[in-house]
Design an enzyme around this catalytic site. Sequence first.
Site, PDB file in Angstrom:
ATOM      1  N   GLU A   1      -6.349  -1.097 -11.139  1.00  0.00           N
ATOM      2  CA  GLU A   1      -7.533  -0.822 -10.345  1.00  0.00           C
ATOM      3  C   GLU A   1      -8.785  -1.168 -11.142  1.00  0.00           C
ATOM      4  O   GLU A   1      -8.881  -0.858 -12.322  1.00  0.00           O
ATOM      5  CB  GLU A   1      -7.524   0.675  -9.994  1.00  0.00           C
ATOM      6  CG  GLU A   1      -8.441   1.037  -8.869  1.00  0.00           C
ATOM      7  CD  GLU A   1      -7.742   1.133  -7.520  1.00  0.00           C
ATOM      8  OE1 GLU A   1      -6.603   0.627  -7.368  1.00  0.00           O
ATOM      9  OE2 GLU A   1      -8.352   1.720  -6.614  1.00  0.00           O
TER      10      GLU A   1
ATOM     11  N   SER B   1       0.856  -1.178   0.000  1.00  0.00           N
ATOM     12  CA  SER B   1       0.000   0.000   0.000  1.00  0.00           C
ATOM     13  C   SER B   1       0.898   1.236   0.000  1.00  0.00           C
ATOM     14  O   SER B   1       2.098   1.148   0.228  1.00  0.00           O
ATOM     15  CB  SER B   1      -0.895  -0.018   1.225  1.00  0.00           C
ATOM     16  OG  SER B   1      -0.140  -0.324   2.365  1.00  0.00           O
TER      17      SER B   1
ATOM     18  N   LYS C   1      -5.102   8.864  -8.641  1.00  0.00           N
ATOM     19  CA  LYS C   1      -5.315   7.720  -7.743  1.00  0.00           C
ATOM     20  C   LYS C   1      -6.778   7.312  -7.839  1.00  0.00           C
ATOM     21  O   LYS C   1      -7.655   8.001  -7.336  1.00  0.00           O
ATOM     22  CB  LYS C   1      -4.965   8.093  -6.305  1.00  0.00           C
ATOM     23  CG  LYS C   1      -5.082   6.900  -5.379  1.00  0.00           C
ATOM     24  CD  LYS C   1      -4.576   7.192  -3.994  1.00  0.00           C
ATOM     25  CE  LYS C   1      -4.392   5.920  -3.195  1.00  0.00           C
ATOM     26  NZ  LYS C   1      -5.477   4.923  -3.355  1.00  0.00           N
TER      27      LYS C   1
ATOM     28  N   CYS D   1     -16.281   1.636  34.889  1.00  0.00           N
ATOM     29  CA  CYS D   1     -16.379   1.000  33.573  1.00  0.00           C
ATOM     30  C   CYS D   1     -17.843   0.722  33.252  1.00  0.00           C
ATOM     31  O   CYS D   1     -18.535   0.085  34.037  1.00  0.00           O
ATOM     32  CB  CYS D   1     -15.581  -0.308  33.558  1.00  0.00           C
ATOM     33  SG  CYS D   1     -15.896  -1.313  32.088  1.00  0.00           S
TER      34      CYS D   1
ATOM     35  N   CYS E   1     -10.383   0.805  32.239  1.00  0.00           N
ATOM     36  CA  CYS E   1     -11.153  -0.019  33.160  1.00  0.00           C
ATOM     37  C   CYS E   1     -10.150  -0.877  33.929  1.00  0.00           C
ATOM     38  O   CYS E   1      -9.265  -1.477  33.331  1.00  0.00           O
ATOM     39  CB  CYS E   1     -12.107  -0.912  32.361  1.00  0.00           C
ATOM     40  SG  CYS E   1     -12.620  -2.403  33.226  1.00  0.00           S
TER      41      CYS E   1
ATOM     42  N   ARG F   1      -6.661  -7.585  -3.818  1.00  0.00           N
ATOM     43  CA  ARG F   1      -5.476  -7.274  -3.042  1.00  0.00           C
ATOM     44  C   ARG F   1      -5.438  -8.059  -1.732  1.00  0.00           C
ATOM     45  O   ARG F   1      -4.394  -8.518  -1.292  1.00  0.00           O
ATOM     46  CB  ARG F   1      -5.473  -5.780  -2.731  1.00  0.00           C
ATOM     47  CG  ARG F   1      -4.141  -5.197  -2.429  1.00  0.00           C
ATOM     48  CD  ARG F   1      -4.297  -3.773  -1.918  1.00  0.00           C
ATOM     49  NE  ARG F   1      -4.373  -3.804  -0.490  1.00  0.00           N
ATOM     50  CZ  ARG F   1      -3.318  -3.720   0.304  1.00  0.00           C
ATOM     51  NH1 ARG F   1      -2.121  -3.568  -0.217  1.00  0.00           N
ATOM     52  NH2 ARG F   1      -3.450  -3.770   1.590  1.00  0.00           N
TER      53      ARG F   1
END
Length: 715
Positions: A213, A120, A153, A449, A467, A174
Amino acid sequence: MGILENISKNTRTELISKLKSSQESLEKFRKDLKKNPSNVQLQTDLSEILRKIIEIHNYMYSVLDAPSIPDSEYDRLFLELQRLEHRYPHLVTSHSPTQRVGATPLIKFSQVTHRLPMLSLSNEFDMASVEAFDRRLGEKLKVDKIEYEVEPKFDGLAVSLCYENGIFTTGATRGDGETGEDVTSNLRTVKSIPLCLRTGINNRPTYLEVRGEILMLKDDFKKLNQYQRKKNEKVFVNPRNAAAGSLRQLDPQIAATRRLTFFAYGIGEYKGEGIPHDTHSNVMRYIASYGFPIAKECDVVCGSAELLIYYKKIQDSREQLPYDIDGVVYKVNSIAQQEKLGFISRAPRFAIAHKFPAQEVITELLGIDVQVGRTGVLTPVAKLKPVFVGGATVTQATLHNEDEIKRKNVMIGDSVIVRRAGDVIPEVVEVVMERRPDNASQFIMPYWCPECGAKAVRMPNEAVVRCSGGLLCPAQKKQAIIHFASRRGMDIEGLGDKLVDQLVDTASIRTPADLYLLDEDKLISLPRMGKKSASNLLESLRKRKKPTLAQFIYALGIPNVGVITARELARYYGSFSRLQEADVEALQKIQDVGLIVAQSIVDFFAERHNIDIIKKLFSVGIELKENIDVQQTQSSDNNNLITGKTFVLTGTLSNLSREDAKERIENSGGKVTGSVSIKTNFVVAGVDPGGKYNKALELGVDILNEAELLELLQH
DNA sequence: GGGCCTCGAGATCA
DNA sequence: CTCGAGGCCC
């Protein structure tokens, strides 16, 4: 302007003359076959010329966007070929244009491992970062101005297409970059993907992987939605999702009705002659010459000032482009320079995506929820009045932590500006103060929590509230199990968060190890859980009992240890027990492991509870694929040419002993095995190579000589 | 985080 | 047939 300048025009002229001469042969074969219908050679000749002509028209229509005949005439040719193939089935080839639509739907997609991982790009959003990128590269390369190949892109889905001996064989998504899904039958229906490389036989590569693409053109998207509306079926929210959905159809017949388009932007692995080694723009011209569509906007520029001019130009023409884009990509054009720059983790250092600014809209903040994460962190989440922005409807956005809420001065009931750019997680940018209502209320971080009622504590030098319930907190327990089962961890299919909720709430399981003690009766007793789902889950648990060391380390969910660190730890230590025994000092010797990560790891293994779970996991039958031979070596900083590759040595090397060579390859992250198989990436041949050399030739495995190996090791 | 497809479960209807 | 869950994409 543009790296395709003149190419399309010249190609078109050339094709038209080719069509003219083909037309003569076509007519001749038709006539001859009529006189002599049983002549096999004539049948073959006619089908071949038809295929050739059809593919040329197809190329002119879908790639060059300049058809030379009306659709009706194309249809007639197509029908003629179809009839011919129907009458003489032996004429059908896998790359015949009639075979674009597969007949039968798939049961499911199978997995494909990419021969070279699909990386990427790192994203930049502002001019300053782009200038910094250019400066950084300039310093590394010791040059004044860098030449870049620049391109839009696309906002679509990345795919990789494999051509073996010129024929399209496999196309994959991909995925996580390492492995994706085999969507060949859907990709075959994409007209702009050549089923067969266009150039002559002479310099055709034996293997070529083209990357690009898949997307849906804006016009096709509008038409599809009109059609969906008319049929009272649901409409798609944006072209990208429509393209993604279509590609994931199991039935290629449906995929074929969704008009998808492909644009190439690079190549993956290849074998054979003729592939340019000098510049990326030449690689692009090369793939264009094989019949792949390349964006018209691709260009070559020099220096950061020109990058920014290009960015502006594309941004201004964004609306007019036939497809959606979300930025531009800059790649160092010289391949030698690219190799010099190398990679950082999973991204090349020589390319970046410069994205367009995120879209912003105003909406109301209805409330703030508090969620408990895997490590017990309490995260405030903004509940928003649904609003459409950046191609999706946003209903919630993280507010990160207490300080962030204070800093932005966010109150419940406020009108806020929300931002979203395609793949970027929505974000509350700021409050519109003028619109603050009188009854807006302050948010107070809870003292306990919300999930388990344990005290919520904030450490003196931390920004987050945690927590204190640890794994006794059901939320943390659940998250730990979900993380354990996740794809990058133990990869247990069929175990999602809702199911984990049920299992933990009914006290069927308390720890990841308990998963392996589940049986069918127990599962079937849960709501919405039938026999099929139960046996699927059990099968999936069983199938994944032998994770790699890296997967297992990641799955444990040690705080601050993600996939990359887990992989690095596995590589460095080779065995689980060695990792478990490591102390803080030893751990910090590993690249990218600092005090915090090291301490986290030591703390994790010091916790009695964690050790119990680990022991239990081994006792229920988890077996690790360890590599205990591995030496504790320093990482070679992602030597991508070697990392993860398998080598076989044969013959005598002059400068290195076998042992030295083996050690050096392994230190760079490669593996050395004894025999050549399809999984071997390189065979290193010295003087007097053995049978392995021939085997390598047979399987088409790359063969290196000693000098080439040394060069690989240098990087 | 959000959108899409697919699958299985369960409801509904014949 | 409908719905929710899971997986996959950006």
